[in-house]
Design a protein around this motif. Structure first.
Motif, PDB file in Angstrom:
ATOM      1  N   LEU A   1      36.243  -3.555   1.792  1.00 17.99           N
ATOM      2  CA  LEU A   1      35.946  -2.132   1.597  1.00 17.99           C
ATOM      3  C   LEU A   1      35.828  -1.394   2.923  1.00 17.99           C
ATOM      4  CD1 LEU A   1      33.403  -2.440  -1.353  1.00 17.99           C
ATOM      5  CD2 LEU A   1      35.893  -2.105  -1.431  1.00 17.99           C
ATOM      6  N   ARG A   2      35.335  -2.050   3.965  1.00 19.65           N
ATOM      7  CA  ARG A   2      35.213  -1.424   5.286  1.00 19.65           C
ATOM      8  C   ARG A   2      36.601  -1.004   5.790  1.00 19.65           C
ATOM      9  NH1 ARG A   2      32.152  -4.527   9.970  1.00 19.65           N
ATOM     10  NH2 ARG A   2      30.419  -3.253   9.324  1.00 19.65           N
ATOM     11  N   ALA A   3      37.569  -1.890   5.699  1.00 19.50           N
ATOM     12  CA  ALA A   3      38.924  -1.562   6.157  1.00 19.50           C
ATOM     13  C   ALA A   3      39.513  -0.424   5.329  1.00 19.50           C
ATOM     14  CB  ALA A   3      39.813  -2.792   6.088  1.00 19.50           C
ATOM     15  N   GLN A   4      39.350  -0.490   4.020  1.00 17.72           N
ATOM     16  CA  GLN A   4      39.905   0.555   3.163  1.00 17.72           C
ATOM     17  C   GLN A   4      39.350   1.924   3.532  1.00 17.72           C
ATOM     18  OE1 GLN A   4      40.073  -0.470  -1.111  1.00 17.72           O
ATOM     19  NE2 GLN A   4      39.516  -2.537  -0.447  1.00 17.72           N
ATOM     20  N   LYS A   5      38.061   1.994   3.783  1.00 22.30           N
ATOM     21  CA  LYS A   5      37.427   3.258   4.150  1.00 22.30           C
ATOM     22  C   LYS A   5      37.995   3.776   5.480  1.00 22.30           C
ATOM     23  CE  LYS A   5      33.067   3.761   3.395  1.00 22.30           C
ATOM     24  NZ  LYS A   5      31.596   3.678   3.477  1.00 22.30           N
ATOM     25  N   ILE A   6      38.159   2.879   6.447  1.00 24.21           N
ATOM     26  CA  ILE A   6      38.699   3.282   7.753  1.00 24.21           C
ATOM     27  C   ILE A   6      40.133   3.774   7.610  1.00 24.21           C
ATOM     28  CG2 ILE A   6      39.449   2.389  10.003  1.00 24.21           C
ATOM     29  CD1 ILE A   6      36.899   0.631   9.945  1.00 24.21           C
ATOM     30  N   TYR A   7      40.954   3.053   6.854  1.00 26.97           N
ATOM     31  CA  TYR A   7      42.359   3.469   6.693  1.00 26.97           C
ATOM     32  C   TYR A   7      42.436   4.856   6.061  1.00 26.97           C
ATOM     33  CZ  TYR A   7      43.199  -1.528   7.473  1.00 26.97           C
ATOM     34  OH  TYR A   7      43.221  -2.801   7.968  1.00 26.97           O
ATOM     35  N   GLU A   8      41.622   5.095   5.061  1.00 26.33           N
ATOM     36  CA  GLU A   8      41.634   6.409   4.408  1.00 26.33           C
ATOM     37  C   GLU A   8      41.133   7.495   5.352  1.00 26.33           C
ATOM     38  OE1 GLU A   8      39.560   5.762   0.698  1.00 26.33           O
ATOM     39  OE2 GLU A   8      41.182   4.456  -0.026  1.00 26.33           O
ATOM     40  N   ARG A   9      40.094   7.210   6.135  1.00 31.61           N
ATOM     41  CA  ARG A   9      39.587   8.196   7.099  1.00 31.61           C
ATOM     42  C   ARG A   9      40.624   8.476   8.183  1.00 31.61           C
ATOM     43  NH1 ARG A   9      34.260   6.420   9.477  1.00 31.61           N
ATOM     44  NH2 ARG A   9      34.448   8.402  10.552  1.00 31.61           N
ATOM     45  N   ALA A  10      41.465   7.495   8.495  1.00 27.93           N
ATOM     46  CA  ALA A  10      42.508   7.677   9.509  1.00 27.93           C
ATOM     47  C   ALA A  10      43.715   8.440   8.954  1.00 27.93           C
ATOM     48  CB  ALA A  10      42.952   6.322  10.062  1.00 27.93           C
ATOM     49  N   GLY A  11      43.728   8.727   7.654  1.00 30.36           N
ATOM     50  CA  GLY A  11      44.796   9.519   7.065  1.00 30.36           C
ATOM     51  C   GLY A  11      45.795   8.738   6.231  1.00 30.36           C
ATOM     52  N   TYR A  12      45.572   7.450   6.041  1.00 29.80           N
ATOM     53  CA  TYR A  12      46.474   6.658   5.204  1.00 29.80           C
ATOM     54  C   TYR A  12      46.177   6.935   3.734  1.00 29.80           C
ATOM     55  CZ  TYR A  12      48.083   3.964   9.192  1.00 29.80           C
ATOM     56  OH  TYR A  12      48.651   3.598  10.381  1.00 29.80           O
ATOM     57  N   LEU A  13      47.225   6.912   2.924  1.00 31.05           N
ATOM     58  CA  LEU A  13      47.082   7.112   1.488  1.00 31.05           C
ATOM     59  C   LEU A  13      47.235   5.777   0.775  1.00 31.05           C
ATOM     60  CD1 LEU A  13      49.244  10.319   0.999  1.00 31.05           C
ATOM     61  CD2 LEU A  13      46.764  10.146   1.264  1.00 31.05           C
ATOM     62  N   LEU A  14      46.415   5.551  -0.226  1.00 33.32           N
ATOM     63  CA  LEU A  14      46.549   4.364  -1.059  1.00 33.32           C
ATOM     64  C   LEU A  14      47.812   4.534  -1.887  1.00 33.32           C
ATOM     65  CD1 LEU A  14      45.427   1.686  -2.151  1.00 33.32           C
ATOM     66  CD2 LEU A  14      44.124   3.036  -3.812  1.00 33.32           C
ATOM     67  N   GLU A  15      48.757   3.613  -1.719  1.00 34.98           N
ATOM     68  CA  GLU A  15      50.043   3.720  -2.399  1.00 34.98           C
ATOM     69  C   GLU A  15      50.205   2.729  -3.542  1.00 34.98           C
ATOM     70  OE1 GLU A  15      52.780   3.307   0.879  1.00 34.98           O
ATOM     71  OE2 GLU A  15      52.688   5.459   1.294  1.00 34.98           O
ATOM     72  N   GLY A  16      49.336   1.746  -3.600  1.00 37.29           N
ATOM     73  CA  GLY A  16      49.464   0.793  -4.689  1.00 37.29           C
ATOM     74  C   GLY A  16      48.494  -0.364  -4.567  1.00 37.29           C
ATOM     75  N   ARG A  17      48.456  -1.140  -5.628  1.00 34.50           N
ATOM     76  CA  ARG A  17      47.595  -2.317  -5.697  1.00 34.50           C
ATOM     77  C   ARG A  17      48.414  -3.440  -6.320  1.00 34.50           C
ATOM     78  NH1 ARG A  17      41.683  -1.975  -7.031  1.00 34.50           N
ATOM     79  NH2 ARG A  17      40.988  -4.134  -7.020  1.00 34.50           N
ATOM     80  N   LEU A  18      48.526  -4.536  -5.582  1.00 30.60           N
ATOM     81  CA  LEU A  18      49.187  -5.718  -6.112  1.00 30.60           C
ATOM     82  C   LEU A  18      48.090  -6.633  -6.644  1.00 30.60           C
ATOM     83  CD1 LEU A  18      51.772  -6.334  -3.251  1.00 30.60           C
ATOM     84  CD2 LEU A  18      52.131  -5.147  -5.410  1.00 30.60           C
ATOM     85  N   ARG A  19      48.030  -6.751  -7.945  1.00 31.12           N
ATOM     86  CA  ARG A  19      46.941  -7.493  -8.583  1.00 31.12           C
ATOM     87  C   ARG A  19      47.116  -9.000  -8.434  1.00 31.12           C
ATOM     88  NH1 ARG A  19      46.957  -5.838 -14.331  1.00 31.12           N
ATOM     89  NH2 ARG A  19      49.181  -5.897 -13.996  1.00 31.12           N
TER      90      ARG A  19
END
Length: 171
Positions: free
Chosen positions: A115-133
């Motif tokens: 979750l820490r990485a996900q939060k940083i990526y989003e704050r840096a301007g990256y968009l969540l494009e998908g989830r490989l389950r």
């Protein structure tokens, strides 16, 4: 703070980070031969992040030869997590991907549990494009986790670099 190409003398540092229990569940440790390949192969860029002349992290870009201009930021880690350094690190890597490598798109992934990485990526301007389950086997966890895919287009990066327009004076 600066980025420079990794040298063979840096491989032990890179591996020391990848072998830490707190990172090992999220990134893969690779041997010196594989790191040497990344350091010399034109389709990869293995970098060291320095702060005050000391090694503070590493990152690996891949797919530099992809004709689409999509560049993968495959692996990254700081020697000390927390304290707000992650966002600056990811922003510097993103700038490097677009400004130095000439990417048209930079993408990366994260474990659904990081979750820490996900939060940083989003704050840096990256968009969540998908989830490989149930996509990524993690030996240290003994199970498969979901993989979250993030991306940024050059146009989005360019827009973030543009200076803010000046406000019109009040009448």
């Amino acid at each position: 703070m600066s980025l420079r190409p990794a040298l063979p003398a840096d491989f032990a540092f890179i591996r020391s980070l990848a072998q830490r229990p707190e990172y090992g569940i999220y990134i893969t440790d690779e041997d010196e031969a594989r790191l040497a390949f990344y350091a010399t192969d034109p389709a990869h860029r293995l970098l060291i992040w320095e702060e005050g002349g000391a090694r503070a992290g590493f990152a690996l870009f891949a797919q530099l030869d992809d004709p689409s201009g999509a560049v993968e930021l495959r692996r990254l880690a700081l020697d000390v997590a927390g304290g707000g350094r992650g966002l600056g690190f990811v922003q510097a890597l993103t700038d490097y991907g677009f400004a130095v490598l000439g990417a048209q798109r930079v993408w990366l992934d994260a474990s659904s549990e990081n979750l820490r990485a996900q939060k940083i990526y989003e704050r840096a301007g990256y968009l969540l494009e998908g989830r490989l389950r149930r996509h990524w086997w993690r030996p240290m966890l003994g199970r498969t986790v979901d993989l979250m895919l993030y991306g940024m287009l050059r146009a989005e990066w360019d827009a973030a670099q543009a200076p803010a327009p000046l406000a019109a004076p009040a009448p």
